[in-house]
Design an enzyme around this catalytic site. Structure first.
Site, short mmCIF file in Angstrom:
data_model
loop_
_atom_site.label_atom_id
_atom_site.label_comp_id
_atom_site.label_asym_id
_atom_site.label_seq_id
_atom_site.Cartn_x
_atom_site.Cartn_y
_atom_site.Cartn_z
N SER A 51 -1.66 0.35 8.35
CA SER A 51 -2.45 -0.88 8.33
C SER A 51 -2.99 -1.19 9.71
O SER A 51 -2.34 -0.94 10.73
CB SER A 51 -1.56 -2.02 7.87
OG SER A 51 -2.26 -3.25 8.00
N TYR B 7 6.16 -7.40 8.23
CA TYR B 7 5.38 -6.44 7.43
C TYR B 7 4.62 -5.47 8.33
O TYR B 7 4.73 -4.25 8.20
CB TYR B 7 4.40 -7.16 6.49
CG TYR B 7 3.34 -6.22 5.97
CD1 TYR B 7 3.65 -5.27 5.00
CD2 TYR B 7 2.02 -6.24 6.47
CE1 TYR B 7 2.69 -4.37 4.55
CE2 TYR B 7 1.06 -5.35 6.02
CZ TYR B 7 1.40 -4.42 5.05
OH TYR B 7 0.46 -3.52 4.62
N LYS C 89 5.05 -1.04 9.33
CA LYS C 89 4.04 0.03 9.36
C LYS C 89 4.10 0.78 10.70
O LYS C 89 4.02 2.01 10.73
CB LYS C 89 2.65 -0.56 9.14
CG LYS C 89 2.45 -1.13 7.75
CD LYS C 89 2.38 -0.01 6.74
CE LYS C 89 2.60 -0.49 5.33
NZ LYS C 89 2.63 0.60 4.34
N1 LIG Z 1 -3.95 -4.35 0.36
C1 LIG Z 1 -4.12 -4.40 1.66
O1 LIG Z 1 -4.76 -5.32 2.17
C2 LIG Z 1 -3.58 -3.31 2.56
C3 LIG Z 1 -4.05 -3.23 3.87
C4 LIG Z 1 -3.53 -2.23 4.70
C5 LIG Z 1 -2.58 -1.35 4.22
N2 LIG Z 1 -2.13 -1.45 2.93
C6 LIG Z 1 -1.09 -0.51 2.48
O2 LIG Z 1 -1.59 0.21 1.36
C7 LIG Z 1 -0.51 0.54 0.47
C8 LIG Z 1 -0.86 0.12 -0.93
O3 LIG Z 1 -1.10 -1.27 -0.95
P1 LIG Z 1 -1.69 -2.03 -2.22
O4 LIG Z 1 -2.58 -3.10 -1.74
O5 LIG Z 1 -2.22 -1.06 -3.20
O6 LIG Z 1 -0.37 -2.73 -2.77
P2 LIG Z 1 0.27 -2.67 -4.26
O7 LIG Z 1 1.40 -3.62 -4.26
O8 LIG Z 1 -0.80 -2.85 -5.26
O9 LIG Z 1 0.76 -1.17 -4.34
C9 LIG Z 1 2.02 -0.71 -3.89
C10 LIG Z 1 2.60 0.14 -5.00
O10 LIG Z 1 3.82 0.73 -4.56
C11 LIG Z 1 4.79 0.59 -5.57
N3 LIG Z 1 6.09 0.59 -4.88
C12 LIG Z 1 6.53 -0.27 -3.93
N4 LIG Z 1 7.75 0.09 -3.51
C13 LIG Z 1 8.08 1.22 -4.17
C14 LIG Z 1 9.22 2.09 -4.15
N5 LIG Z 1 10.27 1.86 -3.34
N6 LIG Z 1 9.22 3.18 -4.95
C15 LIG Z 1 8.17 3.43 -5.78
N7 LIG Z 1 7.08 2.64 -5.84
C16 LIG Z 1 7.03 1.55 -5.06
C17 LIG Z 1 4.43 -0.71 -6.26
O11 LIG Z 1 4.95 -0.81 -7.58
C18 LIG Z 1 2.91 -0.66 -6.25
O12 LIG Z 1 2.40 0.02 -7.38
C19 LIG Z 1 0.73 -0.16 1.05
O13 LIG Z 1 1.48 0.78 1.79
C20 LIG Z 1 0.15 -1.20 1.97
O14 LIG Z 1 1.03 -1.52 3.01
C21 LIG Z 1 -2.62 -2.40 2.09
#
Ligand SMILES: NC(=O)c1ccc[n+]([C@@H]2O[C@H](COP(=O)([O-])OP(=O)(O)OC[C@H]3O[C@@H](n4cnc5c(N)ncnc54)[C@H](O)[C@@H]3O)[C@@H](O)[C@H]2O)c1
Length: 328
Positions: free
Chosen positions: A118, A142, A146
């Site tokens: 992130s 959070y 990362k």
């Molecule tokens: N959405 C944002 O703004 C953003 C920005 C920067 C980085 N990210 C990163 O991108 C990634 C995806 O984010 P997102 O927005 O799709 O969130 P999301 O919550 O939609 O997706 C995360 C997924 O991981 C699964 N998950 C979580 N812990 C788990 C575990 N221990 N074992 C198996 N599955 C697990 C959840 O069920 C979910 O489907 C994350 O790592 C997040 O930190 C997101």
């Protein structure tokens, strides 16, 4: 055909990445606990429900799919205020489980890892742009999970047979342009989501902070279409073996900063007017930043294809369809 394991592939970004892989002839295997992901997003796809820290399950996946050539790790908890309220839970979910996961990958001989990182951990300079060498100064548990994961993976990649690419996402907007997947939440808490719900409910959208050091005083973000994030992963899979080091980090943004007022103006053009109210800063907020994107272009040959209006349009289209695709 290349096969890729996508941990967190039932979530917002992971499911879009899985779709982009399918569209590019790469077959995804999804591992997701469904803690925040949705089963509907795995329909018709190879799916294992379970935890990334579950070694027996990861072993079984590799036994059943020995042709998996790379792993994309999007599995995490992502709600900043929750990470403040429950830092132990967040370090366990995002750091401890990621460490276990990498150990399982090493045991199974998997040497290519793409990590969802992130841009939230950067400290921006006065011009509010950042690149991969900008100061890392996480302002929430959070964001720090990362940074810790990236450092941990780099230490591991330095001596173990695995290479790691950390993709540092800026602010994703939009949905799969084919509307297979999008945000799970009915009422998302980021600015665009709040504009959409404010308009639906006929209540004002609240601008939090009008005295930031930006061109119009409102917070600045780099809104990148989730489909562009997804195609960057496809590019990364194709170019993975040509990456310069055992551990590489690349920013994924558009290179253009958008203030809240500019986002509102774009929203009004696409969706019609929404009422607005101005309020003070929220604790923990920052002025924000946008990316310099030269490295993504150079190493991945990737540039975002969608503009902000398209991102807003796809978010609106998804908001209208969401209930039907994700009942309950
Ligand atoms: N959405 C944002 O703004 C953003 C920005 C920067 C980085 N990210 C990163 O991108 C990634 C995806 O984010 P997102 O927005 O799709 O969130 P999301 O919550 O939609 O997706 C995360 C997924 O991981 C699964 N998950 C979580 N812990 C788990 C575990 N221990 N074992 C198996 N599955 C697990 C959840 O069920 C979910 O489907 C994350 O790592 C997040 O930190 C997101």
């Amino acid at each position: 055909m290349m096969k890729v394991l996508i941990a967190g592939g039932a979530g917002y970004i992971g499911s879009t990445v899985a779709s982009a892989c399918l569209d590019a002839g790469i077959s995804p295997v999804i591992l997701d606990s469904l803690v925040t992901g949705r089963r509907e997003f795995t329909s018709g796809r190879v799916f294992y429900q379970g935890d990334i820290a579950d070694g027996a399950l990861v072993d079984r996946i590799f036994a059943e799919h020995p042709d998996i050539g790379a792993v994309i790790h999007c599995a995490a908890l992502i709600v900043v205020p929750d990470s403040v309220a429950d830092p132990v839970g967040y370090y366990r979910a995002n750091v401890t489980k990621s460490l276990e996961f990498v150990a399982h990958l090493l045991r199974n001989g998997c040497g290519r890892l793409i990590f969802s990182s992130s841009a939230a951990f950067y400290r921006a300079g006065a011009d509010l742009t950042v690149d991969e060498d900008s100061v890392i100064d996480p302002q929430s548990p959070y964001a720090r999970t990362k940074a810790v994961c990236e450092a941990m993976f780099a230490d591991i990649a330095a001596s173990q047979p695995i290479r790691v690419l950390s993709l540092r996402y800026f602010n994703p907007v939009g949905a799969d342009p084919k509307m297979r997947t999008g945000l799970q939440l009915a009422r998302p808490t980021h600015a665009l989501g709040k504009m959409i719900t404010a308009q639906q409910d006929g209540v004002p959208f609240v601008i939090t902070g009008t005295d930031w050091p930006t061109r119009d005083g409102t917070g600045l973000r780099d809104y990148v279409h989730v489909q562009d994030l997804a195609t960057a992963h496809v590019a990364a899979l194709r170019r993975f073996d040509a990456l310069p080091g055992p551990a590489t980090a690349i920013n994924l943004g558009t290179g253009t900063g958008t203030t809240v007022r500019e986002l509102l103006a774009a929203f009004n053009r696409v969706a019609g007017p929404v009422q607005v109210r101005e309020a003070g800063r929220r604790p923990g907020d920052a002025a924000g930043a946008c990316s310099r994107i030269d490295r993504a272009e150079r190493l991945l040959g990737w540039r975002p294809q969608y503009d902000l209006a398209e991102g807003i349009g796809h978010s609106l289209q998804w908001a209208a369809l969401r209930e039907e695709i994700l009942p309950g």
